[in-house]
Design a protein around this motif. Structure first.
Motif, PDB file in Angstrom:
ATOM      1  N   GLY A 563      12.726  93.463  81.053  1.00  0.00           N
ATOM      2  CA  GLY A 563      12.737  94.172  82.307  1.00  0.00           C
ATOM      3  C   GLY A 563      11.576  95.078  82.685  1.00  0.00           C
ATOM      4  O   GLY A 563      10.550  95.156  82.011  1.00  0.00           O
ATOM      5  N   PRO A 564      11.746  95.824  83.813  1.00  0.00           N
ATOM      6  CA  PRO A 564      10.647  96.532  84.475  1.00  0.00           C
ATOM      7  C   PRO A 564       9.988  97.658  83.688  1.00  0.00           C
ATOM      8  O   PRO A 564       8.804  97.922  83.908  1.00  0.00           O
ATOM      9  CB  PRO A 564      11.310  97.088  85.746  1.00  0.00           C
ATOM     10  CG  PRO A 564      12.413  96.131  86.038  1.00  0.00           C
ATOM     11  CD  PRO A 564      12.941  95.740  84.692  1.00  0.00           C
ATOM     12  N   VAL A 565      10.698  98.363  82.821  1.00  0.00           N
ATOM     13  CA  VAL A 565      10.029  99.419  82.055  1.00  0.00           C
ATOM     14  C   VAL A 565       8.947  98.814  81.180  1.00  0.00           C
ATOM     15  O   VAL A 565       7.859  99.389  81.020  1.00  0.00           O
ATOM     16  CB  VAL A 565      11.044 100.213  81.211  1.00  0.00           C
ATOM     17  CG1 VAL A 565      10.335 101.226  80.315  1.00  0.00           C
ATOM     18  CG2 VAL A 565      12.040 100.934  82.122  1.00  0.00           C
ATOM     19  N   TRP A 566       9.206  97.650  80.629  1.00  0.00           N
ATOM     20  CA  TRP A 566       8.203  96.929  79.838  1.00  0.00           C
ATOM     21  C   TRP A 566       7.117  96.344  80.754  1.00  0.00           C
ATOM     22  O   TRP A 566       5.923  96.439  80.463  1.00  0.00           O
ATOM     23  CB  TRP A 566       8.887  95.842  79.016  1.00  0.00           C
ATOM     24  CG  TRP A 566       9.202  96.231  77.605  1.00  0.00           C
ATOM     25  CD1 TRP A 566       8.845  95.525  76.483  1.00  0.00           C
ATOM     26  CD2 TRP A 566       9.903  97.384  77.120  1.00  0.00           C
ATOM     27  NE1 TRP A 566       9.286  96.187  75.351  1.00  0.00           N
ATOM     28  CE2 TRP A 566       9.938  97.329  75.719  1.00  0.00           C
ATOM     29  CE3 TRP A 566      10.498  98.479  77.743  1.00  0.00           C
ATOM     30  CZ2 TRP A 566      10.538  98.303  74.916  1.00  0.00           C
ATOM     31  CZ3 TRP A 566      11.099  99.461  76.965  1.00  0.00           C
ATOM     32  CH2 TRP A 566      11.114  99.360  75.566  1.00  0.00           C
ATOM     33  N   ASP A 567       7.546  95.775  81.882  1.00  0.00           N
ATOM     34  CA  ASP A 567       6.599  95.145  82.808  1.00  0.00           C
ATOM     35  C   ASP A 567       5.602  96.138  83.399  1.00  0.00           C
ATOM     36  O   ASP A 567       4.541  95.738  83.890  1.00  0.00           O
ATOM     37  CB  ASP A 567       7.347  94.478  83.965  1.00  0.00           C
ATOM     38  CG  ASP A 567       8.290  93.373  83.503  1.00  0.00           C
ATOM     39  OD1 ASP A 567       8.161  92.918  82.357  1.00  0.00           O
ATOM     40  OD2 ASP A 567       9.162  92.978  84.303  1.00  0.00           O
ATOM     41  N   THR A 612      17.818  97.730  88.242  1.00  0.00           N
ATOM     42  CA  THR A 612      18.381  98.544  87.163  1.00  0.00           C
ATOM     43  C   THR A 612      18.473  97.813  85.830  1.00  0.00           C
ATOM     44  O   THR A 612      19.054  98.342  84.879  1.00  0.00           O
ATOM     45  CB  THR A 612      19.800  99.029  87.547  1.00  0.00           C
ATOM     46  OG1 THR A 612      20.625  97.888  87.813  1.00  0.00           O
ATOM     47  CG2 THR A 612      19.760  99.919  88.777  1.00  0.00           C
ATOM     48  N   TYR A 613      17.899  96.622  85.724  1.00  0.00           N
ATOM     49  CA  TYR A 613      18.078  95.835  84.503  1.00  0.00           C
ATOM     50  C   TYR A 613      16.978  96.153  83.491  1.00  0.00           C
ATOM     51  O   TYR A 613      15.964  96.758  83.802  1.00  0.00           O
ATOM     52  CB  TYR A 613      18.109  94.343  84.826  1.00  0.00           C
ATOM     53  CG  TYR A 613      16.825  93.778  85.381  1.00  0.00           C
ATOM     54  CD1 TYR A 613      15.865  93.219  84.539  1.00  0.00           C
ATOM     55  CD2 TYR A 613      16.563  93.786  86.755  1.00  0.00           C
ATOM     56  CE1 TYR A 613      14.688  92.690  85.039  1.00  0.00           C
ATOM     57  CE2 TYR A 613      15.389  93.264  87.267  1.00  0.00           C
ATOM     58  CZ  TYR A 613      14.450  92.724  86.404  1.00  0.00           C
ATOM     59  OH  TYR A 613      13.278  92.204  86.911  1.00  0.00           O
ATOM     60  N   GLY A 614      17.182  95.699  82.240  1.00  0.00           N
ATOM     61  CA  GLY A 614      16.131  95.770  81.236  1.00  0.00           C
ATOM     62  C   GLY A 614      16.348  96.819  80.160  1.00  0.00           C
ATOM     63  O   GLY A 614      17.377  97.488  80.098  1.00  0.00           O
ATOM     64  N   THR A 625      19.720 107.060  76.793  1.00  0.00           N
ATOM     65  CA  THR A 625      19.495 107.377  78.196  1.00  0.00           C
ATOM     66  C   THR A 625      19.852 106.154  79.036  1.00  0.00           C
ATOM     67  O   THR A 625      19.481 105.030  78.676  1.00  0.00           O
ATOM     68  CB  THR A 625      18.025 107.762  78.427  1.00  0.00           C
ATOM     69  OG1 THR A 625      17.693 108.850  77.558  1.00  0.00           O
ATOM     70  CG2 THR A 625      17.773 108.166  79.859  1.00  0.00           C
ATOM     71  N   PRO A 626      20.581 106.320  80.142  1.00  0.00           N
ATOM     72  CA  PRO A 626      20.995 105.153  80.934  1.00  0.00           C
ATOM     73  C   PRO A 626      19.807 104.317  81.397  1.00  0.00           C
ATOM     74  O   PRO A 626      18.855 104.830  81.980  1.00  0.00           O
ATOM     75  CB  PRO A 626      21.722 105.786  82.132  1.00  0.00           C
ATOM     76  CG  PRO A 626      22.173 107.122  81.646  1.00  0.00           C
ATOM     77  CD  PRO A 626      21.124 107.581  80.682  1.00  0.00           C
ATOM     78  N   THR A 627      19.891 103.027  81.134  1.00  0.00           N
ATOM     79  CA  THR A 627      18.803 102.117  81.491  1.00  0.00           C
ATOM     80  C   THR A 627      18.610 102.062  82.999  1.00  0.00           C
ATOM     81  O   THR A 627      17.473 101.960  83.483  1.00  0.00           O
ATOM     82  CB  THR A 627      19.091 100.714  80.936  1.00  0.00           C
ATOM     83  OG1 THR A 627      19.037 100.766  79.506  1.00  0.00           O
ATOM     84  CG2 THR A 627      18.063  99.709  81.417  1.00  0.00           C
ATOM     85  N   GLU A 628      19.676 102.102  83.767  1.00  0.00           N
ATOM     86  CA  GLU A 628      19.529 102.025  85.222  1.00  0.00           C
ATOM     87  C   GLU A 628      18.677 103.188  85.735  1.00  0.00           C
ATOM     88  O   GLU A 628      17.916 103.036  86.708  1.00  0.00           O
ATOM     89  CB  GLU A 628      20.899 102.024  85.913  1.00  0.00           C
ATOM     90  CG  GLU A 628      21.725 103.287  85.699  1.00  0.00           C
ATOM     91  CD  GLU A 628      23.050 103.246  86.448  1.00  0.00           C
ATOM     92  OE1 GLU A 628      23.503 104.318  86.871  1.00  0.00           O
ATOM     93  OE2 GLU A 628      23.603 102.143  86.600  1.00  0.00           O
ATOM     94  N   PHE A 629      18.766 104.342  85.078  1.00  0.00           N
ATOM     95  CA  PHE A 629      17.945 105.492  85.454  1.00  0.00           C
ATOM     96  C   PHE A 629      16.475 105.255  85.105  1.00  0.00           C
ATOM     97  O   PHE A 629      15.588 105.409  85.958  1.00  0.00           O
ATOM     98  CB  PHE A 629      18.474 106.749  84.750  1.00  0.00           C
ATOM     99  CG  PHE A 629      17.529 107.918  84.805  1.00  0.00           C
ATOM    100  CD1 PHE A 629      17.346 108.636  85.979  1.00  0.00           C
ATOM    101  CD2 PHE A 629      16.818 108.311  83.678  1.00  0.00           C
ATOM    102  CE1 PHE A 629      16.465 109.714  86.036  1.00  0.00           C
ATOM    103  CE2 PHE A 629      15.946 109.381  83.709  1.00  0.00           C
ATOM    104  CZ  PHE A 629      15.761 110.089  84.885  1.00  0.00           C
ATOM    105  N   ALA A 680      20.417 112.434  84.869  1.00  0.00           N
ATOM    106  CA  ALA A 680      21.198 111.368  84.230  1.00  0.00           C
ATOM    107  C   ALA A 680      22.256 111.963  83.316  1.00  0.00           C
ATOM    108  O   ALA A 680      23.039 112.807  83.744  1.00  0.00           O
ATOM    109  CB  ALA A 680      20.266 110.397  83.506  1.00  0.00           C
ATOM    110  N   ASN A 681      22.259 111.544  82.042  1.00  0.00           N
ATOM    111  CA  ASN A 681      23.289 112.020  81.116  1.00  0.00           C
ATOM    112  C   ASN A 681      22.851 113.250  80.332  1.00  0.00           C
ATOM    113  O   ASN A 681      23.470 113.604  79.337  1.00  0.00           O
ATOM    114  CB  ASN A 681      23.684 110.897  80.154  1.00  0.00           C
ATOM    115  CG  ASN A 681      22.515 110.457  79.278  1.00  0.00           C
ATOM    116  OD1 ASN A 681      21.364 110.662  79.637  1.00  0.00           O
ATOM    117  ND2 ASN A 681      22.822 109.836  78.151  1.00  0.00           N
ATOM    118  N   GLY A 682      21.772 113.876  80.763  1.00  0.00           N
ATOM    119  CA  GLY A 682      21.329 115.090  80.093  1.00  0.00           C
ATOM    120  C   GLY A 682      20.620 114.855  78.781  1.00  0.00           C
ATOM    121  O   GLY A 682      20.509 115.775  77.962  1.00  0.00           O
ATOM    122  N   SER A 683      20.107 113.656  78.557  1.00  0.00           N
ATOM    123  CA  SER A 683      19.383 113.379  77.313  1.00  0.00           C
ATOM    124  C   SER A 683      17.995 114.014  77.354  1.00  0.00           C
ATOM    125  O   SER A 683      17.452 114.316  78.417  1.00  0.00           O
ATOM    126  CB  SER A 683      19.250 111.866  77.096  1.00  0.00           C
ATOM    127  OG  SER A 683      18.386 111.311  78.070  1.00  0.00           O
TER     128      SER A 683
END
Length: 878
Positions: A563-567, A612-614, A625-629, A680-683
């Motif tokens: 997914g996009p974080v890698w891309d 939100t994928y990846g 940490t939530p990936t969608e975030f 997000a989840n406070g991480s």
């Protein structure tokens, strides 16, 4: 901490101590480079780039600032600056940047040496600085310039022994020079009259072999003889012909897979002006011999009993050999390899050897590395000696490879990371030619007794030979060891592509590369290396617009789970090159790739206008940490950078700027709790990423940073993040007033921490914070958690680029005098010259010494104060 002054006037007096700058009457031009190389051979760019630096020994004069320059190019030194058919000169270029591009209407000539020179002026035009004369040499500027053919032997791709090829030819006397241009798919080991044409390894670099092949250029003049000469080559498989499904990444199914092959041309220029060309064709002779198999993941097997004496030297009778066959080119593009080759940085002797009888010996080299070993051994003819490489030992002292071979699918005779040498009954020496391994330990096993000593095995640490440009040290030895381990990991993962690990995968994972850009470019001159990899990225993009998680790829890795974080590598890598070098060529080349990719993502958007994928914060410790975030955050970054790219290269980026703003609003609406100032989840990673990417509204930045510090303190100053947190948390703590806390995190020895790896004795960085007891994903030579190394330069020493004046034309010096450190020293050889920053505590004061290169300036930012400095050496007291 404050300046030890009573008023502003006294502060300015302190700043004047030991300040010197440059006099343009005493300034020289140095470090002249073409395509970021000194006097290179093999240039095939139609518009080469030229860079240079200024230097001076005068400590008492005025500063110099380039206002304009002219570039001169000619095929003869004496024609520089003259009007002739053999020369060209630019108009007067008004620029303060020492960077030029050939823009002549006449195309450069193939296989020609050019000389070049620069004349520069300051704004007054009273002072003219003339550079020395440098040179570059073109190679094959057009595909049609090649007269050689691709050749191989007459065996199928599944035949395991390696092709051996030779060509005998006659050379005349009075040789002036000879150039060899050679490529192979995958690798060649080439000699001229039995002497290797290069000391480098695994040539040429790995590419998408059906899209682009690289070739190398060598000066072989000293190797030529009058009379009979012999060019010879042995060809290796590499990633081009992965004959068996031994690994996970489907290279055995690669669309390009075929029998290894080569192409070459040698041009001989005689002193009388005549030329002779020797090229590959069907008149070459072919056979197979002692290279009975080679596999990039397992290793090489060499049977010395099959050695053919003298086959690569004049006088050998090859009449019984078959003729080579001409074959199709693997790809339509044959491009010069401008990045450095893979070289041996160091020959390393074992620090310990332990024998288990007379058939098993375990060697410890004291440091984890990428490379190969040279074995010297004598024994009974037919004895099979194997060398297996690994990173860990079992409790009984034998080699442990379960942390590495979890993806390996063994076949008979192909053990993981194992090279095999079959003895011919004589004293023999063996070094594998077509593989490399990741290891600190080597277990040597034989099927019959052999006597080995500590001196029988020598390791070679090999990697793409990027020149070092950075140094860091401080009073904390743990940090020094972490810095060194990060560099060792980084270099171990430079094998013509930026890999994740040098043993188990050897793959060009995209996020591993973009997360470590600062580490890489602050320590090593990597522009040509990354430009080559960006070409791989261009070749990797599919019709949809996607890129794979590993580049190059045989087709594996275009999956949603990556997914996009890698891309985001396609945006982050060219932006980093721009920031560090002030060069936009990568941005220009990647623009259509980025455009196509963002069009693809636009088609994947959900009803909220995001994707939100990846993968997100990979290898997190406990808190995910939530990936969608994180995916939405990096989708924002993509568009933000794309708008900046457009501004830099004259495109319309308004739609990207608009999209970035929409995504920023979405993130803050959906993932930001304004009442708690938490994302997000406070991480830890969520706060770090939001701050680092500039997503947090200005009025909340300090609160978010405060909360980040609070959650870390509540966790006993221990980290709890993965790869994205490792890039962002230390930096954001330092930026928002918590540098002391960042330092405490950085120097932790309790797991999870960088220091805990050092405490365990690791000399490189691990893949996970705590190694899996089941040996899953537990390599100890990964570099993607190593940005702490760059943090030392940027935060502790304070050396930073200014995005508004890239290439360190304007330098930001932003040191942090953290509690627990007594001194820090760092230097960085930027494209504009050497920058130094060092500080030391002396009683109640801190003495800061800074060196700023000629033709640049700097701003010191410390304790809320900004002090502008010109070039030269400066000492300040705080």
């Amino acid at each position: 901490m404050k300046f030890q002054t009573k008023n502003e006037k006294y502060m300015l007096a302190l700043l004047g101590l030991l300040v010197w700058a440059c006099n343009s009457n005493n300034i020289d031009i140095e470090n002249m480079r073409c395509e970021y190389q000194v006097a290179p051979l093999g240039i095939d760019s139609p518009a080469p780039r030229f860079t240079w630096n200024y230097t001076t020994n005068n400590k008492n004069g005025k500063e110099f600032s380039q206002d304009s320059y002219q570039l001169y190019i000619a095929t003869r030194e004496q024609d520089l600056g003259k009007t002739s058919d053999n020369s060209w000169q630019s108009d007067t270029i008004y620029s303060n940047t020492p960077h030029a591009i050939y823009q002549g209407s006449e195309k450069l000539k193939t296989r020609t040496r050019y000389y070049w020179q620069v004349i520069a002026w300051d704004k007054t035009k009273r002072h003219k600085i003339t550079s020395p004369i440098s040179s570059f040499e073109t190679a094959q500027l057009n595909q049609s310039d090649w007269t050689g053919a691709w050749i191989t032997d007459n065996h199928d791709k599944d035949y395991m022994p390696a092709p051996m090829l030779r060509k005998s030819f006659i050379a005349q006397d009075e040789i002036q020079q000879a150039r060899l241009y050679v490529s192979a798919a995958a690798y060649y080991k080439m000699t001229l009259n039995g002497e290797s044409v290069t000391s480098s390894h695994l040539n040429p670099g790995f590419t998408h072999y059906d899209k682009r092949n690289l070739y190398n250029t060598y000066d072989v003049t000293p190797l030529l003889l009058k009379g009979e000469n012999v060019l010879s080559a042995v060809l290796g498989n590499g990633f081009y012909n992965e004959a068996a499904p031994v690994a996970t990444w489907s290279y055995e199914q690669a669309r390009w897979r075929n029998r290894s092959r080569m192409i070459c041309e040698m041009e001989i220029l005689y002193k009388n002006g005549e030329k002779q060309t020797i090229h590959s064709d069907s008149t070459w002779k072919a056979t197979t011999g002692p290279y009975i198999q080679n596999n990039i993941y397992s290793g090489d097997t060499y049977d010395a009993r099959l050695t053919i004496a003298g086959w690569n030297k004049p006088g050998f009778d090859d009449s019984k050999w078959t003729n080579a066959i001409q074959v199709a080119a693997p790809s339509p593009l044959l491009v010069s390899q401008n990045m450095p080759a893979i070289e041996t940085e160091q020959f390393i002797t074992p620090i310990n050897m332990r024998s288990f009888g007379d058939t098993v010996y375990v060697y410890d080299f004291g440091v984890n590395m990428s490379g190969v070993c040279t074995l010297s051994v004598n024994g009974e003819k037919g004895t099979k000696v194997s060398m297996q490489h690994g990173e860990l030992l079992k409790n009984n002292g034998r080699l442990e490879i379960r942390n590495l071979d979890i993806y390996y699918k063994p076949l008979p005779g192909l053990a993981f990371q194992t090279d095999t040498y079959i003895l011919d009954g004589k004293q023999g020496t063996f070094t594998p030619d077509f593989t490399y391994h990741g290891f600190q330990y080597v277990e040597v096993r034989s099927d019959r007794p052999v006597k080995l000593t500590k001196e029988s095995l020598t390791a070679q640490f090999i990697h793409t030979a990027v020149p070092p440009v950075g140094k860091f040290s401080c009073s904390n030895e743990l940090l020094n060891k972490i810095w060194k381990a990060a560099n060792q990991s980084y270099l171990s993962n430079l094998m013509s592509i930026p890999t994740d690990c040098p043993q188990r995968e050897k793959n060009g994972w995209t996020a591993d590369a973009h997360i470590t850009m600062d580490l890489g470019l602050l320590n090593f001159d990597g522009i040509t290396f990354y430009e080559k990899w960006l070409d791989d990225m261009i070749d990797n993009q599919n019709e949809e617009g996607r890129i794979s998680g590993i580049i190059p790829s045989s087709g594996w890795g275009y999956d949603d789970w990556i997914g996009p974080v890698w891309d985001a590598a396609m945006f982050i890598v060219p932006m980093a090159i721009y920031h560090y070098y002030g060069d936009t060529r990568s941005i220009e080349k990647l623009w259509p790739v980025c455009t196509k990719y963002l069009n693809y993502l636009a088609g994947r958007e959900d009803v909220e206008g995001t994707v939100t994928y990846g993968i997100g914060d990979w290898v997190f410790h406990k808190t995910q940490t939530p990936t969608e975030f994180t995916t939405t955050c990096y989708y924002y970054l993509d568009n933000l950078y794309m708008a900046k790219f457009a501004e830099l290269i004259g495109k319309d980026g308004s739609s990207y700027a608009k999209k970035a703003e929409e995504l920023k609003l979405l993130i803050n609406h959906k993932y930001f709790d304004t009442s708690k100032a938490i994302y997000a989840n406070g991480s830890q990673a969520a706060q770090g990423v939001a701050l680092y990417l500039g997503i947090v509204p200005k009025e909340y930045e300090q609160q978010v940073a405060d909360n980040l510090s609070t959650m870390i303190k509540a966790n006993n100053n221990l980290l709890d993040f993965g790869v994205l947190g490792s890039k962002t948390v230390l930096r954001m703590l330092s930026k928002y007033g918590y540098a002391d806390l960042a330092y405490q995190m950085a120097t932790q020895e309790e797991a999870p921490s960088w220091g805990n790896w050092i405490k365990q004795g690791f000399t490189t960085l691990a893949e996970t914070w705590i190694l899996s007891p089941e040996f899953r994903d537990a390599s100890v030579n990964h570099m993607f958690l190593g940005d702490i190394n760059a943090w030392m330069y940027n935060v502790l020493a304070g050396i930073n680029y200014d995005e508004q004046e890239p290439g360190f034309k304007h330098i930001l010096i932003q040191p942090h005098f953290v509690k627990g450190l007594d001194w820090v020293k760092a230097e960085y050889k930027s494209v504009n010259g050497i920058i130094r920053s060092e500080w030391e505590r002396k009683e109640e004061q801190v003495i800061l010494k800074v060196t700023i290169p000629v033709n640049t300036n700097a701003t010191i930012e410390c304790n809320g104060r900004k002090i502008d400095l010109g070039s030269g050496e400066h000492q300040l007291t705080f």
